[in-house]
Structures are given as C-alpha cells and as structure tokens.
Design an enzyme around this catalytic site. Structure first.
Site, PDB file in Angstrom:
ATOM      1  N   HIS A  64       0.836  -1.215   0.000  1.00 36.09           N
ATOM      2  CA  HIS A  64       0.000   0.000   0.000  1.00 36.09           C
ATOM      3  C   HIS A  64       0.866   1.259   0.000  1.00 36.09           C
ATOM      4  O   HIS A  64       0.426   2.315   0.487  1.00 36.09           O
ATOM      5  CB  HIS A  64      -0.934   0.047   1.217  1.00 36.09           C
ATOM      6  CG  HIS A  64      -1.700  -1.202   1.502  1.00 36.09           C
ATOM      7  ND1 HIS A  64      -2.201  -2.024   0.510  1.00 36.09           N
ATOM      8  CD2 HIS A  64      -2.053  -1.789   2.682  1.00 36.09           C
ATOM      9  CE1 HIS A  64      -2.835  -3.037   1.066  1.00 36.09           C
ATOM     10  NE2 HIS A  64      -2.754  -2.933   2.368  1.00 36.09           N
ATOM     11  N   ASP A  72      -5.291  -6.393  -3.518  1.00 36.73           N
ATOM     12  CA  ASP A  72      -6.071  -6.339  -2.266  1.00 36.73           C
ATOM     13  C   ASP A  72      -7.460  -6.925  -2.487  1.00 36.73           C
ATOM     14  O   ASP A  72      -8.433  -6.530  -1.827  1.00 36.73           O
ATOM     15  CB  ASP A  72      -6.165  -4.916  -1.728  1.00 36.73           C
ATOM     16  CG  ASP A  72      -6.269  -4.855  -0.201  1.00 36.73           C
ATOM     17  OD1 ASP A  72      -6.350  -5.932   0.428  1.00 36.73           O
ATOM     18  OD2 ASP A  72      -6.271  -3.746   0.353  1.00 36.73           O
TER      19      ASP A  72
END
Length: 393
Positions: free
Chosen positions: A231, A290
């Site tokens: 991320h 994700d």
C-alpha cells in the site's frame, strides 16, 4: 487394462511475452508444464492425443501473480455485518490471476490462520495456485503452531508473515524490537525451508510512514528483502519513502486501488511510472490487488465513513492503463508476474519458458483475459468461464 494417455495441448499462433517479447510462437503443454516453444509447428506422432487451440495472434503472457489477496474475505472494521465474503474462483481467473497469496487483515480475531489455510486448500482443490501468510495486522501474530517460525517451517502453504500493520490506527503499534524479532522468525524459517520468509507490511496513512523499517535496516543484520511494505502508494510522501527503501534492497508493493481526483495518493499506474522514472531497481517493484479486502475511509475519530472492496480485475486494468500510456508489455509485465514470483520464491511462476508451469493468459484486443490456463487446464476459453467454484452459479 487400457491406460489412457494424458492429452497434450498445442497453442498455436501465440504472440508470446515471456515477459520479454518472443514473437509469434507455438507452445506444447503437458503435465502442467510448458514442454516446448518454437516458431514452427512441431512434428508429433499421429497417435499422440493433442488438443489444438489457435490463439490467432493474441498476446500470451504469464499468469498474473497476486501477492496480496483476502481469500477468506476482509473487512469487519464497522461491525460484523461489514465482513467481506470470500471471493469465488472465477473472480480470480476471469481477471487473469493464476496465483494468489492469501492473508488476514484487520480481523485476525474472528478470522484465523486456520481458516486462511483451509481457504487456500479449497482454492487449490479448484485448480488455483494459492499460498498464504501466517499472522494478520496485530502482534502477537495469530498462528497455527504457536510461532511464525513453526508455521512457515511446518505448514506447507505458509511462506511468510503478514500483513503486519504499521503507521495505522488499527495496528498493535509494534515497537522496533517486536518487528525485529518477528522478522528474524520469518527470515530463519525461510532459510530452513527455501520459502520466501518475508514480513509483508501493511502501511497505513500515519505520519510515521516507513520510519520503523528504516530503523530495522539501520540497526540489524537482516537482509532488506525480508521487509516487504505494501500500500505504499496510498500517500505521495509515503511512496517517496518507499522508493528509497527499494534502492536499499526492499521489494515494495503498489496496491491497485481506486484513487479520487485530488487525493493525496498515486494510482498504481501513476506510481509505477514514477518508480520507473526514479531509476530505482525495476526488480524491486510489484503490484497487487487487495482483492476481497475492504477499502475503508475513516473520519477524524477513526470511524468508518465509507468503504469499497478490492477486486482482482484491478491488476489487468492497471496493466492496460500502463500500455495506453506508452509502456511496453516487456516493461510493465514483471511487476505483475516475474517480480512477485521471484520475491515469493514461487518456482516455475511468472514466466513463459520451457519447463515453467503452464500458467498462461491470452489477452484480447481490449486487454481482457480471453483465455486462461492454470497448469495447462483451461479456466477461461474465448472469454467464457470453463471452471467455476463449487458454490458459483
């Protein structure tokens, strides 16, 4: 007793990107492997059972390796009703994903490593390549054997620990000593087993960013590859920190999540281009989806004020955006294929070569996954799903 001979598959007229471009080739598949590649049709005995598929010049790429997937479903930050259901098989395969690494996120209490491993085995039984990480957001990590080292050493699908949360209000606020101890457990287990042995780190949007990882590198003998932050494109300043860590030997992971106009973040495509222009090592960059995870936003008090769900299709969407912006397949593909396969030590994945696993994706003119093969088995043919999960209609 008559013994049936397994059928070979001959893929004709494939424009192969391995990831490097090989031009139009013919490929012979068998036993889950690529047996032969050549520019002319091979001479095969007439009695040999061969299933021939003409790809008609479509681009053939390695199956995508998605290194960050919530195979049990994620979420739960705003009550039990916000727990995301587990993605079903064709959600991966329709998106060209042939290998996944599953993990637990915020909810490593109601969800467990036991459930994660069961979900990995379920996906394998349905034909998908799947592995996972011990632990979740919090320390001490949830495990099967009582330790991260034991999980990696004795539970075959578990290849590292993660996603351990740092710089996030949902984390357990780990100290440097705790992070180093965890990283040493993963690293030693990796040495013992030949597995990845990495710490996959969830980065929140906290101001501390990657400070803890820099201190770990400065104050220990652990190799930089052990620390794998993800991320890192969620804040622009965080991305700049991550690029510097990539120069030091860490492999950093971009998340292909949606980014609103004016948001203090980079889309995965924007971040990929900035990474390339930075001159940092190309092999130290990966992109994941994700998928199955909750993508929440929070108010000033840390309460959920909105949420989305990650999708495997974000990988091909990012790849196609890069191509539309002038990047070649040879340049773009490694971050989705060979780079994660190398980091995760997944032998035979992420490339098209003789002896490699026959995990292949043919792209149509629009960049969609038209044909998807896992170990040579067709999961998608001519855009139509051939194999569905047990509970898919």
């Amino acid at each position: 007793m008559t013994v049936s001979m397994p059928t070979l598959q001959l893929l004709r007229n494939a424009d192969v990107h391995a990831p490097e471009p090989l031009g139009v080739q013919q490929l012979l598949l068998g036993g889950g492997k690529v047996l032969w590649i050549g520019d002319a049709l091979p001479e095969l005995p007439a009695a040999l059972p061969v299933d021939t598929i003409d790809l008609e010049g479509r681009r053939l790429i390695p199956g995508l390796v998605d290194g960050h997937v919530h195979v049990t479903g994620g979420g739960g930050e705003s009550g039990f009703s916000t727990r995301v259901p587990a993605p079903l098989l064709s959600r991966y395969t329709r998106a060209g994903v042939t290998s996944v690494v599953g993990l637990l996120g915020t909810d490593d209490c109601a969800r467990s490593t036991r459930e994660l491993v069961a979900s990995i085995y379920a996906l394998r039984e349905q034909g998908l390549n799947a592995w996972g990480y011990s632990g979740g957001y919090h320390l001490p990590p949830t495990t099967l054997t009582g330790s991260v080292r034991g999980d990696i050493a004795f539970v075959e699908p578990l290849i590292g620990v993660g996603e351990i949360a740092i710089s996030d209000h949902r984390s357990s606020q780990p100290t440097l000593d705790e992070l180093l101890r965890l990283a040493s457990e993963a690293h030693v287990a990796g040495l013992m087993t030949g597995k990845a042995g990495i710490v996959h780190l969830h980065l929140g949007d906290g101001a501390r960013g990657l400070e803890l990882v820099r201190r770990a590198l400065d104050g220990s003998e652990l190799p930089a590859r052990v620390f794998n932050p993800t991320h890192v494109n969620r804040r622009r300043a965080l991305f700049d920190e991550a690029v510097e860590l990539a120069r030091r030997g860490c492999c950093i992971d971009l998340t292909a999540f949606p980014v609103a106009e004016g948001e203090d973040a980079w889309s995965a495509a924007d971040a990929w281009l900035r990474y390339r222009d930075s001159g940092a090592p190309p092999a130290h960059l990966t992109v994941s989806s994700d998928a199955g995870g909750c993508l929440p936003c929070f108010d000033a008090d840390g309460r959920v004020c909105g949420m989305d769900v990650g999708e495997s299709g974000a990988l091909l969407a990012t790849l196609n955006e890069l191509l539309a912006r002038g990047v070649t397949l040879e340049q773009a593909l490694p971050a989705f294929t060979s780079n994660p396969a190398r980091l995760l030590r997944l032998a035979g994945k992420g490339q098209i070569a003789v002896g490699a696993d026959a995990d292949l994706v043919a792209l149509d003119a629009q960049g969609a996954a038209c044909d998807v093969f896992i170990a040579g088995v067709a999961h998608v043919r001519a855009g139509v799903v051939q194999r569905r999960g047990i509970f898919e209609r």
